[in-house]
Each structure stands twice: as structure tokens, then as C-alpha cells.
Design a protein around this motif. Sequence first.
Motif, PDB file in Angstrom:
ATOM      1  N   MET A 146       0.820  -1.196   0.000  1.00 50.50           N
ATOM      2  CA  MET A 146       0.000   0.000   0.000  1.00 50.50           C
ATOM      3  C   MET A 146       0.859   1.254   0.000  1.00 50.50           C
ATOM      4  N   ALA A 147       0.225   2.356  -0.337  1.00 50.58           N
ATOM      5  CA  ALA A 147       0.892   3.652  -0.305  1.00 50.58           C
ATOM      6  C   ALA A 147      -0.005   4.644   0.409  1.00 50.58           C
ATOM      7  N   GLY A 148       0.583   5.719   0.908  1.00 54.20           N
ATOM      8  CA  GLY A 148      -0.205   6.701   1.637  1.00 54.20           C
ATOM      9  C   GLY A 148       0.523   8.031   1.736  1.00 54.20           C
ATOM     10  N   VAL A 167      11.173   8.014   1.198  1.00 51.93           N
ATOM     11  CA  VAL A 167       9.729   7.798   1.272  1.00 51.93           C
ATOM     12  C   VAL A 167       9.079   7.877  -0.105  1.00 51.93           C
ATOM     13  N   THR A 168       9.465   8.876  -0.904  1.00 52.15           N
ATOM     14  CA  THR A 168       8.854   9.025  -2.222  1.00 52.15           C
ATOM     15  C   THR A 168       9.278   7.909  -3.172  1.00 52.15           C
ATOM     16  N   GLU A 169      10.509   7.439  -3.032  1.00 48.38           N
ATOM     17  CA  GLU A 169      10.960   6.322  -3.857  1.00 48.38           C
ATOM     18  C   GLU A 169      10.175   5.055  -3.544  1.00 48.38           C
ATOM     19  N   MET A 170       9.619   4.980  -2.348  1.00 49.28           N
ATOM     20  CA  MET A 170       8.800   3.829  -1.957  1.00 49.28           C
ATOM     21  C   MET A 170       7.378   3.932  -2.511  1.00 49.28           C
ATOM     22  N   ALA A 258      10.720   0.466   8.600  1.00 47.66           N
ATOM     23  CA  ALA A 258       9.770   1.058   9.544  1.00 47.66           C
ATOM     24  C   ALA A 258       8.570   1.659   8.824  1.00 47.66           C
ATOM     25  N   VAL A 259       8.821   2.361   7.707  1.00 47.94           N
ATOM     26  CA  VAL A 259       7.723   2.970   6.957  1.00 47.94           C
ATOM     27  C   VAL A 259       6.789   1.895   6.414  1.00 47.94           C
ATOM     28  N   SER A 260       7.349   0.850   5.830  1.00 49.55           N
ATOM     29  CA  SER A 260       6.512  -0.221   5.274  1.00 49.55           C
ATOM     30  C   SER A 260       5.640  -0.847   6.346  1.00 49.55           C
ATOM     31  N   ALA A 262       4.884   0.416   9.422  1.00 50.00           N
ATOM     32  CA  ALA A 262       3.964   1.364  10.047  1.00 50.00           C
ATOM     33  C   ALA A 262       2.742   1.589   9.174  1.00 50.00           C
ATOM     34  N   MET A 263       2.911   1.553   7.864  1.00 51.12           N
ATOM     35  CA  MET A 263       1.773   1.704   6.971  1.00 51.12           C
ATOM     36  C   MET A 263       0.769   0.564   7.152  1.00 51.12           C
ATOM     37  N   PHE A 264       1.253  -0.578   7.629  1.00 44.11           N
ATOM     38  CA  PHE A 264       0.346  -1.680   7.918  1.00 44.11           C
ATOM     39  C   PHE A 264      -0.628  -1.295   9.033  1.00 44.11           C
ATOM     40  N   PHE A 265      -0.228  -0.329   9.862  1.00 45.16           N
ATOM     41  CA  PHE A 265      -1.050   0.040  11.003  1.00 45.16           C
ATOM     42  C   PHE A 265      -1.806   1.332  10.778  1.00 45.16           C
ATOM     43  N   ALA A 266      -1.723   1.878   9.570  1.00 39.67           N
ATOM     44  CA  ALA A 266      -2.472   3.091   9.254  1.00 39.67           C
ATOM     45  C   ALA A 266      -3.940   2.730   9.086  1.00 39.67           C
ATOM     46  N   SER A 267      -4.821   3.579   9.604  1.00 40.13           N
ATOM     47  CA  SER A 267      -6.246   3.256   9.589  1.00 40.13           C
ATOM     48  C   SER A 267      -7.074   4.227   8.767  1.00 40.13           C
ATOM     49  N   THR A 268      -6.421   5.201   8.093  1.00 41.65           N
ATOM     50  CA  THR A 268      -7.195   6.180   7.349  1.00 41.65           C
ATOM     51  C   THR A 268      -7.570   5.650   5.980  1.00 41.65           C
ATOM     52  N   GLU A 269      -8.605   6.265   5.422  1.00 38.77           N
ATOM     53  CA  GLU A 269      -9.138   5.775   4.155  1.00 38.77           C
ATOM     54  C   GLU A 269      -8.332   6.242   2.943  1.00 38.77           C
ATOM     55  N   THR A 270      -7.320   7.112   3.154  1.00 39.12           N
ATOM     56  CA  THR A 270      -6.557   7.617   2.016  1.00 39.12           C
ATOM     57  C   THR A 270      -5.538   6.608   1.527  1.00 39.12           C
TER      58      THR A 270
END
Length: 275
Positions: A146-148, A167-170, A258-260, A262-270
Amino acid sequence: MTETTARGDISATIGSDLPYLRRYARALTGSQGTGDNYAAATLEAILQDRSIFSDGLQPRVALFQAFHKIWSTAGAPTADTEDPQTRIESRALDHMSGLTNNTREALLLSTIESFSFEEVGEIMGTTSEEAESLVGIAIAEMERSMAGKVMIIEDEAIIAMDIHSIVTEMGHDVTGIARTRSAAVELGSSDRPDLILADIQLADNSSGIDAVNDILAQFGDIPVIFITAFPERLLTGDKPEPAFLISKPYSEDQVRSAVSQAMFFASTETLKAHA
């Protein structure tokens, strides 16, 4: 040696490594409460059965190895084991079910906790070659997931731009870079992020911790990664503690990992799935 003396000796041996075990357990489970429960169960098991703490390994490796014996016996937490009112990892649990077994553990141990592949293998009961392979699989699978939108709070321009580039390269979008607490709050208010990367000490001597708390007070749960030269300010044993904490100087692999995760734990709809 009395039982009390033995308990004191083992407590002294592992005491300095306990904050890092708790950090690892939080990052692994996505929940401070669940992570601390696993860490506490590990300590209790060691005190009850000294044999699970291997004297042939470095104490830190032996401690994490003991944790993994408990972890592998109990299994990873599922949605049914977490409090839906307090956890932010509901999406993470769904995504983790699609990951290759043991990859996330290997990735955390290698990148966040800085164990060598040989040590990861000792902790997880496998070879160094297999540990390296698991880390590679985890990185590929998680970066595809996912991306955010990511917000950066960092007063050092070179570091901020380096993090921005990683971050942007990801495949993530950066909402902006804030150098002070007030600027961070303003940026967060204007464009709610899915993830925050923050330093502790900011340009005007304001606090990145305070900035993050201000933003979380406004929006609720947003995953946070602290990247700091002062990790001891956050690994205090007091709640809340960050699941993701990277010490400066950092490596690109640590940030990407860490970014990859942590994104697993993001809960927003974006959040959007990668193609």
C-alpha cells in the motif's frame, strides 16, 4: 545460589536490553498492550525455567530467542485477540495474513533491532541464509502492499530531504516537511497524514514529541516513527511509547522497513493499494 539471587542475576543481565525487546514486541504486534504482554510472558518464562535463556549466546540474542520461543508457541495475535476500541492495527492483521511466514519477524530483527543475519537465524531457529532470504521477501511484499501520505517533522534540511527521497521512492506522497512544533501542527491540520516521521529536538528548541501529541489529539491514532539521536527519551517504560523508534545515524533500510510496517497500522481511508 538462592532462587532470589538467581532471579537478581538474570534480571541484571537482561535489564538493559528489555526496553528494546518491548520496542520489538510493540512493532511486531502493533499494540503496546499486546507487545508488553508477550515481553512479560518471556521474562516470566525465563525466571521459571532458566534453560530457555541460552548461556551460549550473547545476552541480547538469548533474550530475543527466548521471546521467539514464547511467540512461536502462542502464535501471532489475530483480530479476535485485540480490543477493537483501542487497537489501530485492524488493517495490519488482514495484511499480515498475506505475508510469507516469519518474514516480518526477520525484517524487524534485522533492520530495526540491527541483528546480523546470523543472529536473526539464532533467534528464529534457522540459518543466516534463510534469515536473509526472509528479510528480502518481507521488504518486497510490504512495499507492494500500500501507499499513503507521509508527514516529516525534521529540522535538519539534509536529513529531511534524505527521508523525503526514501519515502517518495517507496511510492508514498509527502505532505510536507515541518521544522518546528507550530509548523508541524499547522501542516498536520491542513493535510491529515497516514504516517508521521518525527525528530524529537526541533529547530526552535520545541519538541517533536509535543508536536506529534498535538496532531494525535486532533486526529486520533496515526502511526508515528521517531527518528532521533535521543532514543532514551522515549524508551522510558512510561506509556505511550512508540512502536517504531529509529536511532540516528539511521540507515536507509531501517527507514524503509519502519515505513513499510507502520503503513500496515495506518487506519485512514486515504491509503491505496499499490498496483
